[in-house]
Design a protein around this motif. Structure first.
Motif, mmCIF file in Angstrom:
data_model
loop_
_atom_site.group_PDB
_atom_site.id
_atom_site.type_symbol
_atom_site.label_atom_id
_atom_site.label_comp_id
_atom_site.label_asym_id
_atom_site.label_seq_id
_atom_site.Cartn_x
_atom_site.Cartn_y
_atom_site.Cartn_z
ATOM 1 N N ASN A 1 23.326 -2.879 -32.463
ATOM 2 C CA ASN A 1 23.840 -3.025 -31.099
ATOM 3 C C ASN A 1 23.199 -1.931 -30.253
ATOM 4 O OD1 ASN A 1 25.232 -3.176 -28.699
ATOM 5 N ND2 ASN A 1 27.253 -3.363 -29.636
ATOM 6 N N LYS B 1 22.084 -7.160 -28.725
ATOM 7 C CA LYS B 1 22.867 -7.271 -29.957
ATOM 8 C C LYS B 1 22.107 -8.233 -30.857
ATOM 9 C CE LYS B 1 27.313 -6.563 -27.618
ATOM 10 N NZ LYS B 1 26.786 -6.461 -26.228
ATOM 11 N N TYR C 1 29.406 -12.445 -31.032
ATOM 12 C CA TYR C 1 28.800 -11.401 -31.856
ATOM 13 C C TYR C 1 29.897 -10.567 -32.506
ATOM 14 C CZ TYR C 1 26.491 -6.959 -32.947
ATOM 15 O OH TYR C 1 26.029 -5.827 -33.566
#
Length: 265
Positions: free
Chosen positions: A15, A20, A210
């Motif tokens: 990240n 990401k 995510y």
């Protein structure tokens, strides 16, 4: 048939704020010699890029690089003079050949979610080329839509924009489906090519968001010849089976699953 799961939580991930990302295979600072490539499939990254950010101009050579857009919009620029805004359903293919420079950035005010895929070409020193294709959700609903196929095969156009699969200079075919709950699809291992065994990689797109710790969302069961593995979003599976044998991909959950299937050598 052998089915080996590649769990989402075991993928390389990072990240960076603006990015990401998950890496199925070794990439950038992530290295795992047990997950370096699978046949000619070398990179399978699941990227989310924040608005007004992206990958600045950089170079590549001797790779086939394609982007599969899941959500949002992706701006592509390259040294061949291409400028394109890609959206859901779009597939962009760059055969980098002797070398290109390009940039990939989020376009507009939304995050872009896309899969960055690299394969190794079967021939070097090719001239750089660029292709785009578009496949609607309806074209992928409960069927295998062949969206990438080896250049030169019957029905594979080498035009910059055309219908049908994008050409790739690798021993690879890529299929995509949006599989409804309780639906299943068979897939037969190809009978052409060397040897008696064939390789397939299946990836469940992580559409629900995510989460580097675990994936939720869709549940998919992959089976064949007595073997069976259950996968969640973000998971994948290495599959090896005999030419002509059939495997099955089944949606075992309660929501539509977006699935990619690679036939590779």
């Amino acid at each position: 048939m052998k089915i080996v799961p590649r769990r989402s939580i075991e993928r390389g991930n990072a990240n960076h704020g603006w990015l990401k990302t998950f890496h199925t295979f070794s990439f950038a600072s992530y290295f795992d010699d047990e997950h370096a490539q699978f046949g000619c499939l070398r990179v399978l990254n699941e990227d989310r890029v924040e608005p007004h950010t992206g990958f600045g101009t950089h170079g590549h050579r001797e790779f086939e690089i394609f982007s599969y857009v899941v959500a949002g919009q992706l701006e592509h620029r390259d040294s061949m003079g291409n400028l394109e805004i890609l959206k859901r359903g779009d597939l962009q293919m760059t055969s980098t050949g002797t070398g290109i420079r390009h940039s990939e950035k989020a376009y507009g005010e939304e995050q872009v979610h896309f899969l960055q895929i690299w394969s190794m070409p079967y021939k070097g020193q090719l001239p750089p080329t660029y292709y785009t294709r578009h496949f609607t959700d309806e074209e992928k609903k409960d069927t295998w839509a062949r969206i990438v196929a080896p250049a030169g095969e019957s029905g594979v156009s080498d035009a910059r924009e055309a219908s049908g699969p994008a050409p790739v200079h690798s021993r690879l075919s890529l299929y995509a489906t949006l599989l409804s709950p309780s639906a299943s699809l068979p897939h037969a291992f190809p009978t052409d090519g060397p040897g008696a065994l064939r390789k397939v990689y299946v990836h469940i797109v992580q559409t629900s968001g995510y989460n580097p710790e675990a994936a939720g969302g869709a549940t998919v069961r992959v089976s064949g010849d007595g073997a069976s593995v259950e996968l969640r979003e973000g998971d994948g599976a290495y599959i090896v089976g005999e030419a002509g044998k059939e495997m099955k991909v089944e949606n075992a959950g309660d929501r539509v699953a977006e699935i990619l299937l690679f036939d590779v050598e």
